[in-house]
Write a protein that holds these residues in place. Structure first.
Motif, short mmCIF file in Angstrom:
data_model
loop_
_atom_site.label_atom_id
_atom_site.label_comp_id
_atom_site.label_asym_id
_atom_site.label_seq_id
_atom_site.Cartn_x
_atom_site.Cartn_y
_atom_site.Cartn_z
N ASP A 44 2.07 4.76 1.49
CA ASP A 44 2.07 5.51 2.74
C ASP A 44 2.52 6.94 2.46
O ASP A 44 3.52 7.15 1.75
N ASP B 120 0.85 -1.18 0.00
CA ASP B 120 0.00 0.00 0.00
C ASP B 120 0.89 1.23 0.00
O ASP B 120 2.09 1.14 0.23
N ARG C 284 -0.90 9.89 7.04
CA ARG C 284 -0.77 10.25 8.45
C ARG C 284 -0.27 11.68 8.54
O ARG C 284 0.60 12.08 7.76
N ASP D 239 -2.54 5.28 2.64
CA ASP D 239 -2.65 5.74 4.04
C ASP D 239 -2.00 7.11 4.15
O ASP D 239 -0.87 7.30 3.70
#
Ligand code: DGT
Ligand code: CA
Ligand code: CA
Ligand code: ZN
Length: 580
Positions: free
Chosen positions: A207, A205, A252, A250
């Motif tokens: 990031d 995936d 963050r 993702d």
């Protein structure tokens, strides 16, 4: 059960170290202070010992090992004698099953995992999810409504089952998303992280890490991207989405002062991080995504960049592509870390197909595109004709193409088109074009295209024969693998690498996204055999020239320097190498 009279298995230093690392982890889960540091330090020392620890024991010198006192020495003797450690077995019984699994979930960690298990009897992800949904977690000591929500988010956004994507398919999209978020005024810093930043050949995936004091705007932008298929979870500092291509992304967002350690942490790899964390523990520091903390004073150490962090740990800066725990930390300690090839060091593309053999663009169009990349040269290496390659060039066509290239060179400024060919190596190791004609061309790539199932000895003989042909400059896509579709051919790689080094044939790093052949680890091995490399895009269209970046990434992951790669040379130097 083993017979007690049987001589015990001889334990290696690594096995003994592993036992102590596990003890340290379990003690940490039990919130025991200081002891974990001592066990980890001992484990680390044992792991890096030159001498076999059982012989040190036989000489009665265990206590002379730094970090090994009477207690740990006794435990080492127990392990050597019995193959196990009773203390570890006892710790394992005290810590309920599933705690380690829970501790792995983002945002939980060992202490919280133990509380969840003790107070609610939770032993796995599913039970945890149910408990979070039933709002049973918020009232536990050390938890709250926010951490309950975060736990639910972490579970919902855990990576799905193992499907991996080609770096080349995902990198452009990921860069585009990153740029879009970077343009927001709330974004202070942003970077790709995880395997995509390390430029691994396949990506589980994507990031992305950002620093901001106002994450909401960034999250909203992220969750309304046009490429979105669905949102897996949206939280104040972490969100996960799935793009229409099926890949999960993702994001963050952290505070500016945590960005340096968060970027290092989320870049990984996990194995590299574990080694870094141990190195920090050797200095009595705790290193995690939130920062570096001195374990004696409890104070945070300050820094701003990853460079600062590596410097603090007395390491030379390690580029993301090398962070795989393949010896880079040792090399950074002892000063043997290579100066890996920069992305702008390549001066030309040595494997390009034109409309002459099934490519989309003319030689002139390709040359102009190459010039826009800032290249000095480009080699047109269309396929040679053979019965399996009917669209390939026969000798007559090659002569005509040479004329066209001469004309292109007269018409164009600032880029030189080299004449070349991609020959096929037949099952005997012969090429499909005669040596006389090959001698007229600047670049000869020889590749295996058929008969891929030959046994190892035959395949090796075949490739070695081609390498011995002194007209051959480059061995094209040496293992023939297609990522996730076709295994590499059976080949005695050390023998091929030695021959290539000795005969001065460059090994290709074919940069086509599904090839990346040689692979990163094979590059590293070939370099140790003294071989040289050539990076080629194998472009079939103008846009494909951009694959070069993936080839350079592979070279960097394989620890290659400029001097290992022939197309980092200026034209005149390259021509000398090709002629010799
Ligand atoms: P992927 O997505 O499978 O291609 O590989 P990565 O390396 O991107 O892995 P991912 O997405 O699960 O996690 C991103 C990074 O976060 C990873 O490279 C290192 C860090 N990380 C994740 N889990 C752990 C962990 O349990 N321990 C440590 N030390 N680091 C972790
Ligand atoms: Ca990832
Ligand atoms: Ca991830
Ligand atoms: Zn080919």
């Amino acid at each position: 059960m083993r017979d007690p009279l049987e001589t015990p298995i001889r334990m290696t230093n690594k096995q003994i170290a592993a036992i102590f690392y596990e003890v340290a982890d379990l003690l940490e889960i039990k919130s025991v202070t200081f002891k974990p540091v001592a066990y980890r330090r001992a484990a680390h020392v044992i792991e890096t010992l030159q001498e076999d620890i059982t012989s040190i024991n036989e000489r009665g010198k265990l206590e002379d090992i730094p970090g090994v006192g009477i207690h740990i020495a006794a435990k080492i003797r127990e392990i050597i004698g019995t193959g196990k450690l009773a203390y570890l077995e006892k710790l394992k019984k005290e810590i309920p099953k599933g705690v380690l699994e829970l501790a792995e979930i983002e945002g939980i960690g060992p202490k919280k995992a133990l509380i969840l298990s003790r107070q609610l009897g939770i032993t796995n992800k599913e039970e945890l999810k149910e408990a979070a949904k039933a709002q049973k977690i918020r009232d536990l000591p050390g938890f709250g409504e926010k951490s309950e929500k975060n736990i639910l988010l972490s579970i919902q956004t855990m990576k799905g089952t193992g499907r991996r994507f080609l770096l080349g398919d995902i990198l452009p999209v990921a860069e585009k998303i990153k740029r879009r978020l970077a343009d927001l005024p709330q974004t202070q810093q942003i970077s790709l992280a995880g395997s995509i930043r390390r430029r691994k050949e396949t990506i589980g995936d994507v990031d992305i890490l950002a620093a901001s004091a106002e994450p909401e705007k960034i999250m909203t932008e992220f969750c309304t991207l046009p490429e979105i298929d669905r949102i897996l979870g949206k939280g104040p500092t972490k969100s996960s989405i799935v793009l229409t291509s099926g890949v999960q992304v993702d994001l963050r967002v952290v505070d500016k002062d945590q960005y340096w350690t968060a970027l290092q942490y989320f870049t990984g790899s996990k194995a590299h991080n574990i080694a870094m964390r141990r190195r920090a523990l050797d200095r009595n520091w705790r290193l995690n995504e939130y920062g570096v903390t001195d374990l004696f004073t409890g104070k945070k150490l300050h820094g701003q960049t990853e460079q600062d962090l590596y410097r603090m740990l007395d390491l030379r800066y390690i580029e993301p592509e090398m962070r795989e725990d393949r010896g880079e930390i040792e090399a950074a300690i002892n000063g043997t870390l290579p100066e890996i090839v920069p992305y702008d060091a390549v001066k030309g593309d040595l494997h390009v197909h034109s409309s002459w053999s099934g490519g989309k663009h003319t030689i002139k169009e390709l040359a102009e595109a190459a010039k826009a990349y800032g290249y000095e040269y480009i080699a047109i290496c269309d396929h040679a004709w053979n019965p399996q390659t009917p669209h390939g060039l026969d000798e007559g066509a090659i002569a005509k193409q040479q004329k066209e290239i001469e004309q292109a060179n007269r018409d164009l400024d600032g880029i030189v088109v080299l004449t070349g060919i991609e020959c096929s190596i037949d099952t005997e190791g012969n090429l499909d074009i005669g040596n006389k004609l090959l001698g007229d061309l600047d670049v000869v790539v020889a590749s295996v295209h058929s008969g891929l199932n030959m046994p190892k000895s035959g395949m090796t003989k075949r490739v070695l024969a081609a390498l011995h042909n002194d007209r051959v400059d480059i061995l094209g896509h040496p293992t023939g693998r297609i990522i996730q579709q076709r295994d590499p051919v059976q080949l005695d790689l050390p023998a091929v690498f030695d021959a290539a080094a000795e005969l001065g044939v460059a090994l290709e790093i074919n940069a086509f996204p599904a090839r990346l052949d040689l692979s990163d680890t094979n590059c590293k091995m070939a370099r140790e055999h003294g071989a040289r490399f050539s990076i080629g895009s194998d472009a079939h269209t103008r846009d494909n020239l951009g694959f070069m970046e993936l080839g350079i990434a592979t070279a960097r992951r394989g620890w290659l320097e400029d001097k290992d790669i022939i197309n980092t040379l200026h034209l005149q130097d390259l021509l000398m190498v090709l002629e010799s």
